[in-house]
Design an enzyme around this catalytic site. Structure first.
Site, PDB file in Angstrom:
ATOM      1  N   ALA A 129      27.142 -61.610  -9.235  1.00  0.00           N
ATOM      2  CA  ALA A 129      25.968 -61.773  -8.372  1.00  0.00           C
ATOM      3  C   ALA A 129      26.297 -61.495  -6.912  1.00  0.00           C
ATOM      4  O   ALA A 129      25.533 -60.844  -6.202  1.00  0.00           O
ATOM      5  CB  ALA A 129      25.398 -63.182  -8.520  1.00  0.00           C
ATOM      6  N   ILE A 182      23.491 -66.930 -14.202  1.00  0.00           N
ATOM      7  CA  ILE A 182      23.884 -65.684 -13.557  1.00  0.00           C
ATOM      8  C   ILE A 182      25.317 -65.837 -13.071  1.00  0.00           C
ATOM      9  O   ILE A 182      25.648 -66.798 -12.372  1.00  0.00           O
ATOM     10  CB  ILE A 182      22.947 -65.397 -12.364  1.00  0.00           C
ATOM     11  CG1 ILE A 182      21.547 -65.062 -12.877  1.00  0.00           C
ATOM     12  CG2 ILE A 182      23.477 -64.259 -11.502  1.00  0.00           C
ATOM     13  CD1 ILE A 182      20.523 -64.981 -11.776  1.00  0.00           C
ATOM     14  N   CYS A 183      26.177 -64.894 -13.437  1.00  0.00           N
ATOM     15  CA  CYS A 183      27.585 -64.969 -13.029  1.00  0.00           C
ATOM     16  C   CYS A 183      27.716 -64.831 -11.510  1.00  0.00           C
ATOM     17  O   CYS A 183      27.215 -63.870 -10.916  1.00  0.00           O
ATOM     18  CB  CYS A 183      28.376 -63.860 -13.699  1.00  0.00           C
ATOM     19  SG  CYS A 183      30.015 -63.683 -12.974  1.00  0.00           S
ATOM     20  N   ILE A 184      28.411 -65.766 -10.916  1.00  0.00           N
ATOM     21  CA  ILE A 184      28.493 -65.778  -9.453  1.00  0.00           C
ATOM     22  C   ILE A 184      29.264 -64.583  -8.899  1.00  0.00           C
ATOM     23  O   ILE A 184      28.861 -63.978  -7.905  1.00  0.00           O
ATOM     24  CB  ILE A 184      29.083 -67.107  -8.925  1.00  0.00           C
ATOM     25  CG1 ILE A 184      28.987 -67.158  -7.395  1.00  0.00           C
ATOM     26  CG2 ILE A 184      30.508 -67.327  -9.380  1.00  0.00           C
ATOM     27  CD1 ILE A 184      29.143 -68.531  -6.813  1.00  0.00           C
TER      28      ILE A 184
END
Lengths: 130, 137
Positions: free
Chosen positions: A82, A77-79
């Site tokens: 996110a 999941i892309c920080i």
């Protein structure tokens, strides 16, 4: 063949994460490799463990978590995406002073570099979006 | 593939700069991706051509005006911005409506050169066919 998968849309509103899931399952069944699944934009919302869909509907997050466990998939999941959307793992919640975390089993939070790295390493990068 | 092989990356931008977050988050990918020393280009088509227009003003919307970032792309060695002619035409836009985006060509005594390259729809299709990785936003 080694596939890299990008999921750009959120669950239920869009079919993208369903299509990606079905593709990954089919590719693995055919003996292909899936090096990583990268969740970006609203796609990050697939990775919250707090969704409660109706019982007669598919459970998108649980499907992904189960598939990840079975095949040791790397679900990233892309920080940056996110953080905008309220997806936090335990470390991030602590670091940002938030009172809860919500990342589902089998998912991990990491940076956009993981998307580029996936593109470099995979034979084919396939985007599931709108 | 070997570790030092360079792949051709094309970031395809199809959506208007505001209204959805795609354009802004696409730029974030491009900026991070610049660190990986790949052969990078961006494509702008459909409403994506609006991303490059000059005079963007987001005051009153509460949204961040990120359009100046496009002019900084040269510093990240992102120097090829392909814009589709038909998409401009269909929206009543010309090259004059777009920002003047330049890069310094280190192979030519750091001469300033335009980053925007206007291509036809056919050329855009060929360009896409040449890529190793296409990320579409």
């Amino acid at each position: 063949m080694k596939f890299g998968i990008v999921v750009n849309e959120g669950p239920y509103t869009h079919q993208a994460s369903d299509s990606a899931y079905n593709f990954v399952k089919a590719a693995l069944a055919k003996g292909h490799e899936v090096s990583r699944v990268f969740f970006y934009h609203d796609g990050v919302n697939v990775g919250t463990r707090l969704t409660i869909p109706p019982q007669d509907d598919r459970q998108i997050q649980e499907q992904w978590s189960a598939l990840a466990k079975e095949h040791e998939l790397d679900l990233v999941i892309c920080i940056a995406a996110a953080q905008r959307r309220g997806l936090l793992d335990e470390n991030e919640a602590k670091r940002q002073g938030k009172d809860a975390d919500n990342i589902a089993e089998g998912f991990r939070i990491s940076g956009l570099g993981q998307l580029i790295e996936m593109g470099i390493e995979a034979d084919r990068t396939i985007t599931f979006g709108d | 593939m070997s570790d030092d092989e360079v792949k051709k990356f094309l970031y395809v931008n199809r959506k208007a700069p505001y209204g959805t977050i795609y354009a802004q988050e696409s730029l974030e990918v491009v900026l991070i991706g610049a660190a990986f020393d790949q052969d990078v280009a961006m494509a702008f088509l459909d409403d994506g051509v609006f991303q490059l227009t000059k005079g963007q003003d987001t005051k009153g919307t509460g949204l961040k005006n990120f359009s100046p970032t496009y002019r900084a792309l040269g510093d990240y060695e992102v120097t090829k911005l392909y814009v589709e002619q038909e998409s401009l035409d269909e929206r009543g836009l010309t090259l004059d409506d777009l920002q003047d985006i330049q890069y310094e060509d280190e192979d030519d005594d750091y001469a300033e050169k335009p980053s925007i390259i206007v291509v036809s729809r056919d050329q855009m299709a060929s360009l896409m066919a040449e890529q190793d990785v296409i990320l579409s936003f």
